[in-house]
Structure formats: structure tokens, C-alpha cells
Design a protein around this motif. Structure first.
Motif, PDB file in Angstrom:
ATOM      1  N   UNK A   1       0.874  -1.178   0.000  1.00 34.62           N
ATOM      2  CA  UNK A   1       0.000   0.000   0.000  1.00 34.62           C
ATOM      3  C   UNK A   1       0.901   1.216   0.000  1.00 34.62           C
ATOM      4  N   UNK A   2       0.381   2.372  -0.446  1.00 35.01           N
ATOM      5  CA  UNK A   2       1.226   3.569  -0.379  1.00 35.01           C
ATOM      6  C   UNK A   2       1.591   3.854   1.081  1.00 35.01           C
ATOM      7  N   UNK A   3       2.837   4.238   1.303  1.00 32.98           N
ATOM      8  CA  UNK A   3       3.248   4.523   2.678  1.00 32.98           C
ATOM      9  C   UNK A   3       2.663   5.857   3.134  1.00 32.98           C
ATOM     10  N   UNK A   4       2.667   6.061   4.461  1.00 30.62           N
ATOM     11  CA  UNK A   4       2.188   7.333   5.012  1.00 30.62           C
ATOM     12  C   UNK A   4       3.016   8.478   4.433  1.00 30.62           C
ATOM     13  N   UNK A   5       4.323   8.244   4.291  1.00 32.71           N
ATOM     14  CA  UNK A   5       5.209   9.274   3.749  1.00 32.71           C
ATOM     15  C   UNK A   5       4.845   9.653   2.319  1.00 32.71           C
ATOM     16  N   UNK A   6       4.449   8.652   1.543  1.00 31.72           N
ATOM     17  CA  UNK A   6       4.065   8.904   0.150  1.00 31.72           C
ATOM     18  C   UNK A   6       2.838   9.816   0.096  1.00 31.72           C
ATOM     19  N   UNK A   7       1.861   9.519   0.953  1.00 30.89           N
ATOM     20  CA  UNK A   7       0.632  10.326   0.976  1.00 30.89           C
ATOM     21  C   UNK A   7       0.955  11.760   1.440  1.00 30.89           C
ATOM     22  N   UNK A   8       1.834  11.868   2.468  1.00 31.11           N
ATOM     23  CA  UNK A   8       2.208  13.205   2.963  1.00 31.11           C
ATOM     24  C   UNK A   8       2.941  14.021   1.890  1.00 31.11           C
ATOM     25  N   UNK A   9       3.869  13.382   1.184  1.00 33.28           N
ATOM     26  CA  UNK A   9       4.630  14.126   0.164  1.00 33.28           C
ATOM     27  C   UNK A   9       3.716  14.578  -0.963  1.00 33.28           C
ATOM     28  N   UNK A  10       2.723  13.732  -1.304  1.00 34.47           N
ATOM     29  CA  UNK A  10       1.767  14.114  -2.346  1.00 34.47           C
ATOM     30  C   UNK A  10       1.067  15.411  -1.946  1.00 34.47           C
ATOM     31  N   UNK A  11       0.714  15.498  -0.677  1.00 35.00           N
ATOM     32  CA  UNK A  11      -0.004  16.684  -0.206  1.00 35.00           C
ATOM     33  C   UNK A  11       0.915  17.904  -0.199  1.00 35.00           C
ATOM     34  N   UNK A  12       2.125  17.718   0.334  1.00 32.53           N
ATOM     35  CA  UNK A  12       3.054  18.847   0.453  1.00 32.53           C
ATOM     36  C   UNK A  12       3.428  19.417  -0.924  1.00 32.53           C
ATOM     37  N   UNK A  13       3.633  18.527  -1.897  1.00 33.28           N
ATOM     38  CA  UNK A  13       4.077  19.013  -3.215  1.00 33.28           C
ATOM     39  C   UNK A  13       2.924  19.190  -4.206  1.00 33.28           C
ATOM     40  N   UNK A  14       1.689  18.998  -3.720  1.00 29.46           N
ATOM     41  CA  UNK A  14       0.533  19.211  -4.594  1.00 29.46           C
ATOM     42  C   UNK A  14       0.434  18.193  -5.718  1.00 29.46           C
ATOM     43  N   UNK A  15       0.752  16.956  -5.408  1.00 30.40           N
ATOM     44  CA  UNK A  15       0.711  15.896  -6.422  1.00 30.40           C
ATOM     45  C   UNK A  15      -0.580  15.090  -6.257  1.00 30.40           C
ATOM     46  N   UNK A  16      -1.442  15.075  -7.270  1.00 34.81           N
ATOM     47  CA  UNK A  16      -2.671  14.280  -7.144  1.00 34.81           C
ATOM     48  C   UNK A  16      -2.339  12.787  -7.009  1.00 34.81           C
ATOM     49  N   UNK A  17      -3.198  12.076  -6.279  1.00 35.14           N
ATOM     50  CA  UNK A  17      -3.051  10.624  -6.179  1.00 35.14           C
ATOM     51  C   UNK A  17      -3.862   9.971  -7.292  1.00 35.14           C
ATOM     52  N   UNK A  18      -3.398   8.862  -7.772  1.00 36.60           N
ATOM     53  CA  UNK A  18      -4.205   8.142  -8.777  1.00 36.60           C
ATOM     54  C   UNK A  18      -5.264   7.317  -8.028  1.00 36.60           C
ATOM     55  N   UNK A  19      -6.097   6.601  -8.767  1.00 38.01           N
ATOM     56  CA  UNK A  19      -7.298   6.004  -8.159  1.00 38.01           C
ATOM     57  C   UNK A  19      -6.991   4.983  -7.068  1.00 38.01           C
ATOM     58  N   UNK A  20      -5.804   4.409  -7.068  1.00 37.00           N
ATOM     59  CA  UNK A  20      -5.470   3.415  -6.045  1.00 37.00           C
ATOM     60  C   UNK A  20      -4.849   4.041  -4.805  1.00 37.00           C
ATOM     61  N   UNK A  21      -4.539   5.351  -4.898  1.00 40.04           N
ATOM     62  CA  UNK A  21      -3.984   6.029  -3.732  1.00 40.04           C
ATOM     63  C   UNK A  21      -2.492   6.255  -3.779  1.00 40.04           C
ATOM     64  N   UNK A  22      -1.844   5.857  -4.866  1.00 41.53           N
ATOM     65  CA  UNK A  22      -0.419   6.145  -5.043  1.00 41.53           C
ATOM     66  C   UNK A  22      -0.278   7.493  -5.763  1.00 41.53           C
ATOM     67  N   UNK A  23       0.933   8.015  -5.835  1.00 41.57           N
ATOM     68  CA  UNK A  23       1.143   9.287  -6.544  1.00 41.57           C
ATOM     69  C   UNK A  23       0.926   9.076  -8.039  1.00 41.57           C
ATOM     70  N   UNK A  24       0.173   9.979  -8.644  1.00 41.20           N
ATOM     71  CA  UNK A  24      -0.153   9.811 -10.056  1.00 41.20           C
ATOM     72  C   UNK A  24       0.997  10.272 -10.948  1.00 41.20           C
TER      73      UNK A  24
END
Lengths: 353, 239
Positions: A276-299
């Protein structure tokens, strides 16, 4: 060429390769790692040997950490996390939080390599009793025992006689919400099965699977090997539940190729947990404004032919932060991102010259 | 696999006996080139003519043997092992397994151990076994009686009535026979018999059909004696 450093977030296989690559191209690199040790999940989760080549994990990862530690262009920040970002690359201001407190740095490009986390088999349902039965463990727990050179039944400390793997735990499951294949669990299960058979030759090993996803050379180099040389039995069918009977755990499943349900007693059951995407991956997506793809990983936005570009130019994502990835995928995408980050900085420098 | 709910069939047979027969199959010198590993793709079943007409699956043989499922092995050994036509279409396996070859070995083990299933399966072949082992030929012209082959039409009656004449129209003299497919010399018959005997084939026959074995032995050993052979001489050569 004067430039802000390339920020690499995460010191696992992908991050190490990205940092090494960028530095070898001659670019200053800032490598940030949350933990106190480099090497990422293979080191932090005590993997015994890498899949598929079975090289000792510490030896293999030391080569990677040595490469960045020995390169003066790589500035390594341990026990440090990224907590904020403002502005735009190549003059992005990033806030780091480490042992000496908060610090603002300017970075020219970003490579997110924050990886995955193992699926928690108790997260949604308790059909497999992971938190209930000592002898129900995961691939990760097994790595730890294999690394210690002592594969035993956790409940008794005795040598097991019958062990089974259950594939696709937390993967390919709409009920759980993870519809993806985690790519590596089939290979890792085969690798661990071979290791168990070597360590405990009297122990029978079974693998319950939906389909064995052993692409490329993994097919004959680990799957056939497990079957033909190590005599591991593969049973097509997934276990529906695990119960306790006496001091053994009983798995209940259908042998779909024989067409009948069975209940079989096991000494140890190993759940092949997915990614599964790590907590860090989700946090970095938010900090850098990167949308997540439908499974929750960085798009990623480049389709099949550009695996590391994100919706923000100059910010790249690699390895398991963009989806399930094996080590080959991870380091390959990391190399591609190092090249693209260097290209991004060079283009800017040329434009402003 | 050692299931908690074992199948009802053959539960009375001790596990050790099943294991002994299983080990005998795996000890065969052909074994290592017979089965590698099975992914249960079903190509062997798709190619198998027997699978179209019987509840028979070459895949199950590969699978059961690869998993060392001794109980299911014993079931197969006593039942569907006899449904195979030994055409080896199944050898198109992508893993280069040979399910038909597994069956060859299993049948030999069944025969050598005198299993009831082997006796039942081969019962209908007693006459053929006798003919082949005493003469080296199988189907003889006089077996082709009009009563047995009505679908061959009225001509077969005319042929049967004058079988001897028709056979003499066939050019090679060795085919001027009615009771044998071709003329077999006594020397050939005796050599053939000695091969069956010295290679252990007669012992296999003894296990599954003692009656045929006794008749065969009596007739042939008499012939040997008449021709001045002593089988012991040959046995000592083999030793």
C-alpha cells in the motif's frame, strides 16, 4: 553550473539509486531519510535476501549506501522529514525537520521515493487471525526469522513440519479496497519457500494462490525452482478462513483444480501481504501538490513511456510511491528520474544563461 | 496433501502401503524425466483423447504426483490409471512433463504388485497375452469372423469361407497363414519366450493372471525341452 540541489526524499533502493545517479551526473543532491538508517524497507524490515537473485540484503544494500555516502555531491540528512514546501522548482523552498530542528532549504528539483508499506492483515477483516494466532505470520515476519537463521513455529519455538503461504492477502480484493496486484508477493513467497526448504528440509511447504504472477525470468529462476528443486506444492485456491484446532492452525480452502474443499492443519501460515502507499508517500503528495491516482499512489502523468513525471514539472516520483514495484522497477525508475531531474535543471540553466 | 477430511475411498488401505507403492513409482529410473512441475494449464487434458470419453485427466496425475498426495495417488493407481490410451499426446506439455509416462510407470507398479485393478483391467486381454507371448503375433486372420464384424458387409463372409485361399494370394510366403498373423518359426517363438522370462515379464503375468501364466509356461517349456534348450543355461548367462 550553479544550481539548487536535487532533493531526493527517501533512502530506500529507489532514493539511493536516484541520489547516486544525480550525483554521478555531476549534480548536487540532498538526500533526506526519515529513519536513522539508510536502505529503506529491505533494511528496516530485516529482509534476509533480495528477490529474485537471493543476494544477501545487507551486502546488496551496503553497496548502494556506500555509493551515496562516498560521493561528496550527496548531502545526506538522517532522521529528517520534509514538512512543507513553497514556491516553484527550480527555486522551491522546502522545510526540513531533523535532529537540529527546522531548516529551510532551496531545491532545484524533487524526486519522491517514499515507497510503500506492507498491508496490515488485520486492517479490514480478521478471517486469517493474524493478531489472534501466533502461528499466523506474514512474509515480513518470515524474512526476520530467515535472516536470524532460525525458522520456527512462533507459538512453541519448535521446528515446523508443515507450512503454507496464502497469496494475495490485501491485494486484488475489492472488499478490502485494494484492487491491484502487488507484483512481488508471488516471487517473494517462492523465494522464502525455497529458503525454508533449505533451512528445514523435513518441512512440507504449500502455496495457496489465485495465479502465480512470475513474469520474465522470475518464472524459471524462482517459481520453477521452488517447484522442481525444492518440491514446494502449489495449490490453486485461496484460503477462506483460518481456525485453531488443538495446537495447530487449520486452513480451509478449495483445491480448485481438484474441485473439492479441504481443511488442512498447518504448523505455520504465512500471509503474503501486499503493498500500500506509505504514510510518507501520501504526505509528500499533499506537500508538493501531487494528485493521487485512483489506487492512492502518486499519479504519474507520462503514460507508459514516462514512468516518473508528475503533474508538477520538475517534481518526479519513483519506485513504489507510484504503485507496486519490484526492486528492478524501483531502481530503474529512480535512474530515469535522476536523468530527468538533471535535464530539468540543465534546461533552466541554459535558458537563463 | 494430508487432508483432515480424507476421501472416503480406500481409507481401509494403510498409509504405509500407499506410500510404499508411491515410492516404488518414484524410484523408477525414468521418473526424473517424466515430471518436472505442473502449472495446471490443462493443455494435456485438451490434447487427450481419453479425456473426451472418460472421467480421466492426465493433469491430475501430474498434479497429484508433484504434490506427493499419496491418498489421491492410490485412488488413481486403482482406477483411472487404466483409462489412458498411452498415445502420449499429453507430452506437448510446456514444462516437458510426460503424464502418459507417469501412467506407464504406475501401471507397471500396479501389475508388479498384483493389484486387483490391474487384474480386472487386463482380464479381457488374456487371450491376446497368451498369443503374443507364445507366438509374437497378435491378431490372426481367423479371428476376423463375419459374426463379430457385421459392419464389414456380405463380402467378409466370402472371405472367411475361403480364408486359406485368400491368404495364399498374398505374395510373401510367410503370410500364407490363418491361425497366426504370419509364419513364426519355432526358434523365434522360443527366443521370444526366453526374453519374456529372463526380463521378468512372465513374473508380471503370473501376478495378474495365474491361469494364463501356467498354460504358457507348460506349453513353452515343453517346446524348449523338445528343442534341447535348458532355460537354466540362459539364466546363468544373465546372472
Amino acid at each position: 553550473m550553479d544550481h539548487n540541489p536535487i532533493l531526493v526524499i527517501g533512502g530506500g533502493p529507489a532514493g539511493l539509486e536516484a541520489a547516486r545517479g544525480a550525483a554521478e551526473l555531476g549534480y548536487k543532491t540532498l538526500l533526506v531519510e526519515k529513519a536513522g538508517v539508510l536502505g529503506g524497507t529491505p533494511i528496516q524490515a530485516d529482509y534476509a535476501a533480495l528477490t529474485p537473485d537471493m543476494e544477501n540484503t545487507e551486502v546488496a544494500m551496503k553497496r548502494m549506501t556506500d555509493a551515496v555516502e562516498d560521493d561528496p555531491l550527496v548531502d545526506i540528512r538522517m532522521e529528517t522529514v520534509v514538512t512543507g514546501a513553497s514556491g516553484e522548482v527550480p527555486d522551491l523552498t522546502v522545510t526540513l525537520n531533523g535532529p537540529s530542528g527546522e531548516e529551510q532549504v532551496q531545491v532545484g528539483s524533487v524526486i519522491v521515493a517514499t515507497g510503500f508499506q506492507h498491508f496490515d492483515p488485520g486492517r479490514e477483516t480478521q478471517m486469517y487471525g493474524y493478531y489472534e494466532y501466533d502461528d499466523v505470520i506474514t512474509l515480513v515476519d518470515t524474512e526476520r526469522m530467515l535472516k536470524a537463521g532460525n525458522f520456527v513455529r512462533p507459538s512453541t519455538g519448535e521446528t515446523p513440519k508443515r507450512v503454507c503461504f496464502i497469496q494475495c492477502v490485501g491485494s486484488r480484493d475489492r472488499q478490502i479496497g485494494n484492487q491491484w496486484c502487488s507484483k512481488v508477493c508471488c516471487g517473494i513467497a517462492c523465494k522464502e519457500a525455497i529458503e525454508i526448504r533449505h533451512m528445514v528440509p523435513d518441512c512440507q511447504v504449500f502455496v495457496f494462490y489465485i495465479d502465480m504472477r512470475m513474469y520474465g525470468f522470475w518464472e524459471d529462476e524462482i517459481y520453477w525452482k521452488a517447484q522442481e528443486e525444492s518440491k514446494v506444492s502449489f495449490i490453486r485456491g485461496i484460503v477462506t478462513e483460518i481456525t485453531k484446532r488443538g495446537d495447530t492452525v487449520v486452513v480451509k480452502g478449495e483445491d480448485t483444480t481438484k474441485g473439492r474443499p479441504e481443511e488442512v492443519a498447518m504448523d505455520v501460515v504465512i500471509l503474503s501481504v501486499g503493498k500500500e502507499p506509505s504514510a510518507g508517500t501520501v504526505q509528500m503528495a499533499e506537500i508538493f501538490g501531487l494528485p493521487l491516482e485512483s489506487h492512492g499512489f502518486i499519479e504519474t502523468t507520462g503514460g507508459a513511456l514516462n514512468t516518473v513525471a508528475t503533474s508538477v514539472p520538475g517534481v518526479f516520483a519513483v519506485g513504489a510511491s507510484v504503485g507496486p514495484a519490484d526492486l528492478e522497477d524501483s531502481v530503474s525508475s529512480a535512474g530515469a528520474a535522476a536523468m530527468k531531474a538533471a535535464g530539468f535543471l540543465r534546461k533552466h540553466a541554459l535558458a537563463n544563461a | 496433501m494430508d487432508a483432515i477430511y480424507a476421501d472416503a475411498k480406500y481409507q481401509e488401505v494403510p498409509r504405509e502401503e500407499k506410500q510404499r507403492l508411491f515410492d516404488e513409482v518414484k524410484a523408477d529410473m525414468r521418473w526424473n524425466e517424466t515430471l518436472y512441475g505442473c502449472y495446471e494449464c490443462g493443455i494435456c487434458v485438451a490434447a487427450c483423447p481419453s479425456a473426451r470419453f472418460y472421467d480421466f485427466s492426465p493433469r491430475v496425475f501430474a498434479q497429484v504426483m508433484a504434490r506427493e498426495d499419496v491418498d489421491s495417488f492410490y485412488e488413481l493407481l486403482n482406477d483411472s490409471v487404466w483409462d489412458c490410451s498411452q498415445c502420449f499426446s499429453c507430452t506437448r506439455c510446456p514444462r516437458q512433463n510426460n503424464p502418459g509416462g507417469i501412467i506407464t510407470i504406475m501401471r507397471e507398479v500396479a501389475v508388479n504388485n498384483g493389484l486387483t485393478s490391474a487384474k480386472d483391467a487386463l482380464q479381457a486381454y488374456s487371450r491376446i497375452i497368451y498369443k503374443v507371448m507364445s507366438t509374437g503375433t497378435q491378431v490372426a486372420p481367423d479371428m476376423l469372423q463375419p459374426d463379430f464384424f457385421p459392419d464389414w458387409g456380405p463380402d467378409v463372409v466370402a472371405v472367411a469361407d475361403n480364408l486359406d485361399v485368400w491368404r495364399r494370394m498374398v505374395p510373401p510366403e510367410t503370410l500364407h497363414t490363418t491361425e497366426l498373423a504370419w509364419d513364426v518359426s519355432e526358434k523365434t517363438r522360443l527366443e521370444l519366450y526366453m526374453i519374456w522370462k529372463l526380463t521378468g515379464n512372465l513374473e508380471m503375468i503370473e501376478q495378474i493372471d495365474e491361469g494364463i501364466f501356467m498354460i504358457l509356461e507348460e506349453v513353452m517349456e515343453e517346446l524348449l525341452e523338445e528343442n534341447g534348450y535348458d532355460i537354466d543355461d540362459f539364466e546363468s548367462v544373465i546372472d
